[in-house]
Design a protein around this motif. Structure first.
Motif, PDB file in Angstrom:
ATOM      1  N   GLY A 147    -108.686   5.006  31.143  1.00  0.00           N
ATOM      2  CA  GLY A 147    -107.461   4.536  31.508  1.00  0.00           C
ATOM      3  C   GLY A 147    -106.550   5.774  31.049  1.00  0.00           C
ATOM      4  O   GLY A 147    -105.150   5.257  31.357  1.00  0.00           O
ATOM      5  N   THR A 148    -106.756   6.849  30.519  1.00  0.00           N
ATOM      6  CA  THR A 148    -105.874   7.825  30.249  1.00  0.00           C
ATOM      7  C   THR A 148    -105.398   8.756  31.179  1.00  0.00           C
ATOM      8  O   THR A 148    -106.427   8.769  32.231  1.00  0.00           O
ATOM      9  CB  THR A 148    -106.243   8.767  28.959  1.00  0.00           C
ATOM     10  OG1 THR A 148    -107.591   9.108  29.357  1.00  0.00           O
ATOM     11  CG2 THR A 148    -106.459   7.688  27.730  1.00  0.00           C
ATOM     12  N   LYS A 149    -104.437   9.208  31.355  1.00  0.00           N
ATOM     13  CA  LYS A 149    -104.132  10.407  32.714  1.00  0.00           C
ATOM     14  C   LYS A 149    -104.778  11.777  31.978  1.00  0.00           C
ATOM     15  O   LYS A 149    -104.377  12.269  31.083  1.00  0.00           O
ATOM     16  CB  LYS A 149    -102.770  10.552  32.557  1.00  0.00           C
ATOM     17  CG  LYS A 149    -102.055   9.073  33.170  1.00  0.00           C
ATOM     18  CD  LYS A 149    -100.463   9.236  33.395  1.00  0.00           C
ATOM     19  CE  LYS A 149    -100.024   8.022  33.917  1.00  0.00           C
ATOM     20  NZ  LYS A 149     -98.872   7.999  34.891  1.00  0.00           N
ATOM     21  N   TYR A 150    -105.339  12.376  33.221  1.00  0.00           N
ATOM     22  CA  TYR A 150    -105.956  13.525  32.945  1.00  0.00           C
ATOM     23  C   TYR A 150    -104.957  14.722  32.514  1.00  0.00           C
ATOM     24  O   TYR A 150    -105.417  15.408  31.610  1.00  0.00           O
ATOM     25  CB  TYR A 150    -106.487  14.040  34.171  1.00  0.00           C
ATOM     26  CG  TYR A 150    -107.770  13.327  34.931  1.00  0.00           C
ATOM     27  CD1 TYR A 150    -108.778  13.003  34.097  1.00  0.00           C
ATOM     28  CD2 TYR A 150    -107.507  12.750  36.167  1.00  0.00           C
ATOM     29  CE1 TYR A 150    -109.750  12.344  34.479  1.00  0.00           C
ATOM     30  CE2 TYR A 150    -108.926  12.258  36.599  1.00  0.00           C
ATOM     31  CZ  TYR A 150    -109.891  11.952  35.762  1.00  0.00           C
ATOM     32  OH  TYR A 150    -110.875  11.217  36.226  1.00  0.00           O
ATOM     33  N   SER A 151    -103.747  14.594  32.683  1.00  0.00           N
ATOM     34  CA  SER A 151    -102.691  15.659  32.307  1.00  0.00           C
ATOM     35  C   SER A 151    -102.551  15.342  30.771  1.00  0.00           C
ATOM     36  O   SER A 151    -101.836  16.202  30.254  1.00  0.00           O
ATOM     37  CB  SER A 151    -101.503  15.528  33.223  1.00  0.00           C
ATOM     38  OG  SER A 151    -100.742  14.175  33.104  1.00  0.00           O
ATOM     39  N   GLU A 152    -102.770  14.217  30.363  1.00  0.00           N
ATOM     40  CA  GLU A 152    -102.557  13.931  28.757  1.00  0.00           C
ATOM     41  C   GLU A 152    -103.755  14.476  27.770  1.00  0.00           C
ATOM     42  O   GLU A 152    -103.730  14.589  26.598  1.00  0.00           O
ATOM     43  CB  GLU A 152    -102.367  12.488  28.587  1.00  0.00           C
ATOM     44  CG  GLU A 152    -100.995  12.086  29.198  1.00  0.00           C
ATOM     45  CD  GLU A 152    -100.914  10.413  29.189  1.00  0.00           C
ATOM     46  OE1 GLU A 152    -101.650   9.905  28.277  1.00  0.00           O
ATOM     47  OE2 GLU A 152     -99.862   9.994  29.453  1.00  0.00           O
TER      48      GLU A 152
END
Length: 153
Positions: A147-152
């Protein structure tokens, strides 16, 4: 004596054929999403490995700069000016020291183009100030399985 059926043919009836095709469709329908998840999970593992590798190289460069092993530019805070410097290396007492063999390919974008942040940039900045490379991130805009964004990452 054995009696044989006249006109009888061995084979599948229409009902048996429909049942077999239905079972194959159900099995295929469940296998394809599982394969997609497996592929995505593998790419995520490769992304984590590539980020770790580059961040480790940045940290080793910074440690060497802080020890005074080589001259650094004013305002870089001891961080490399770009990722290519980690690959090309720096002269340390007449010896070339490389911190990274190559810039890894981003498995999400298929490119060696990474997002970079300088020490002077905000922690969530998407534009690089250009002074030094303090951190790297992927330019992929997708969302991970957790559920996290790859960019984070």
């Amino acid at each position: 004596m054995r009696k044989t059926r006249l006109g009888g043919s061995s084979g599948l009836t229409l009902i048996e054929l429909i049942t077999a095709v239905t079972i194959l469709l159900i099995l295929t329908g469940t296998a394809i999403p599982l394969a997609r998840v497996r592929i995505k999970r593998e790419k995520e593992r490769e992304l984590r490995q590539a980020l770790w590798e580059m961040r480790d190289a940045i940290d080793r460069y910074k440690d060497a700069a802080d020890r005074g092993a080589f001259q650094i530019k004013l305002g870089t805070e001891g961080y490399p000016p770009d990722l290519e410097t980690l690959v090309k290396g720096v002269d340390v007492q007449g010896k070339k020291v490389k911190f990274l063999r190559r810039i890894p390919v981003d498995p999400m974008t298929g490119d060696t183009e990474w997002g970079m942040r300088a020490m002077q940039d905000d922690a969530d900045s998407t534009s690089w100030g250009g002074q030094n490379v303090f951190d790297v991130y992927t330019k992929a805009t997708g969302e991970a399985l957790d559920g996290t964004k790859y960019s984070e990452w």
